[in-house]
Design a protein around this motif. Structure first.
Motif: not given
Ligand code: MG
Ligand code: C2E
Ligand code: MG
Length: 287
Positions: A236-238, A202-204, A180-182, A153-155
């Motif tokens: 959840a990542k990280g 969910i982002d780290r 990703d990176d929601f 989602e960053k882009v």
């Molecule tokens: Mg990442």
């Protein structure tokens, strides 16, 4: 005085820029060679159901085994691959290799899990992406539901008809879509409204900060709320420690991925993990 300063700055800037351009060109050349000589490898990181401890999926993560540099991580070459367009052939290799690998796990009877592959917007918006992927699935004979595509989602996701047709075609094929990176970028709530997105990640950074900052815990809680009300799984990542795990469980987060459960590992290592996933020794069950 000011004049000479200015010139110094100018020269410094030029030298610096040339350096960057040179470095990029060198890296591009190396990446082309790496493709030709098959120096890329995939590592797989397991994902676990936070309630049952069962392994429910994996993420494929590319690495580059350079004969001189050793193992190079994606953050050091994927940006250049994206800028140069080399991400197209590299991405095709990643997709094909993932399908081949899952096929091998199926054949060996080691109950594979669906694997998520990261795709850039360059790939996803390429007019031949869907046909290319369909070909890979055909050639490898892999059922589409073993494959998921993660896009960040960053882009900014384009709001064009072509892009929407692509997403719908992928969903119709049975490929899972994961955002990703929601919550870190241009929150694509309209995408969520129109498409059967299968999971939100969910982002780290949020997971890292949730134990110290109540606001981050609240954001995670909100993302889980959005995901669940739309029947999506929330990953959840990280996840690195027990405290984070306990909080995520309390918030009813579905899936966890992180060093606490397992690092990304090569195909052999992951094969081992798959074979032992049901005998109670997996880290997911201990965690
Ligand atoms: Mg990442
Ligand atoms: P990502 O999609 O956010 O992938 C998760 C990254 O977090 C991976 O880094 C993984 O090794 C790392 N990680 C996993 N668990 C933990 C943890 O508990 N703590 C910490 N600190 N890190 C953890 P990696 O493998 O270096 O990949 C970096 C990024 O490169 C990925 O971020 C993804 O955006 C990109 N990438 C990787 N493989 C591919 C690919 O095949 N194609 C494309 N287009 N991008 C890729
Ligand atoms: Mg990812």
């Amino acid at each position: 005085h000011a004049k000479s300063n200015g010139r110094d700055n100018y020269q410094f800037f030029r030298a610096d820029m040339n350096d960057c351009v040179m470095q990029r060109l060198l890296l591009e050349g190396s990446l082309r060679r790496a493709l030709k000589h098959q120096e890329f490898v995939l590592h797989y990181q397991p994902q676990f159901d936070l309630k049952s401890g069962v392994m429910t999926g994996a993420e494929a993560l590319i690495r580059w085994r350079d004969p001189e540099l050793g193992l190079v991580y994606p953050d050091d070459f994927i940006p250049t691959a994206i800028e140069s367009g080399l991400i197209l052939p590299i991405g095709r290799w990643v997709l094909r290799q993932t399908c081949i690998q899952i096929g091998m796990w199926l054949e060996a009877g080691s109950q594979p899990v669906p694997v998520a592959v990261n795709v850039s917007m360059i790939e996803l918006t390429h007019p031949l992406f869907v046909t290319g992927l369909a070909e890979i699935l055909m050639e490898t004979g892999l059922p589409a539901n073993y494959l998921k595509l993660e896009f960040t989602e960053k882009v900014l996701t384009p709001d064009t008809e072509a892009f929407h047709r692509t997403l719908q075609a992928l969903i119709d094929m049975g490929v899972g879509l994961v955002i990703d990176d929601f919550g870190t970028g241009h929150s694509s709530l309209s995408l969520l409204r129109h498409y059967a997105i299968s999971a939100l990640k969910i982002d780290r950074a949020f997971v890292h900060d949730m134990v110290t900052y109540p606001d981050d815990a609240s954001i995670i809680n909100a993302v889980i709320g959005i995901g669940h009300s739309l029947k999506q799984r929330v990953v959840a990542k990280g996840v690195e420690n027990q405290k984070q795990l306990m909080m995520l469980r309390a918030q009813r987060c579905d899936t966890g991925q992180g060093f606490l459960f397992g690092r990304p590992q090569d195909a052999d290592g992951f094969t081992n993990l798959l074979m032992h996933q049901n005998d109670g020794t997996s880290q997911g069950k201990q965690a």
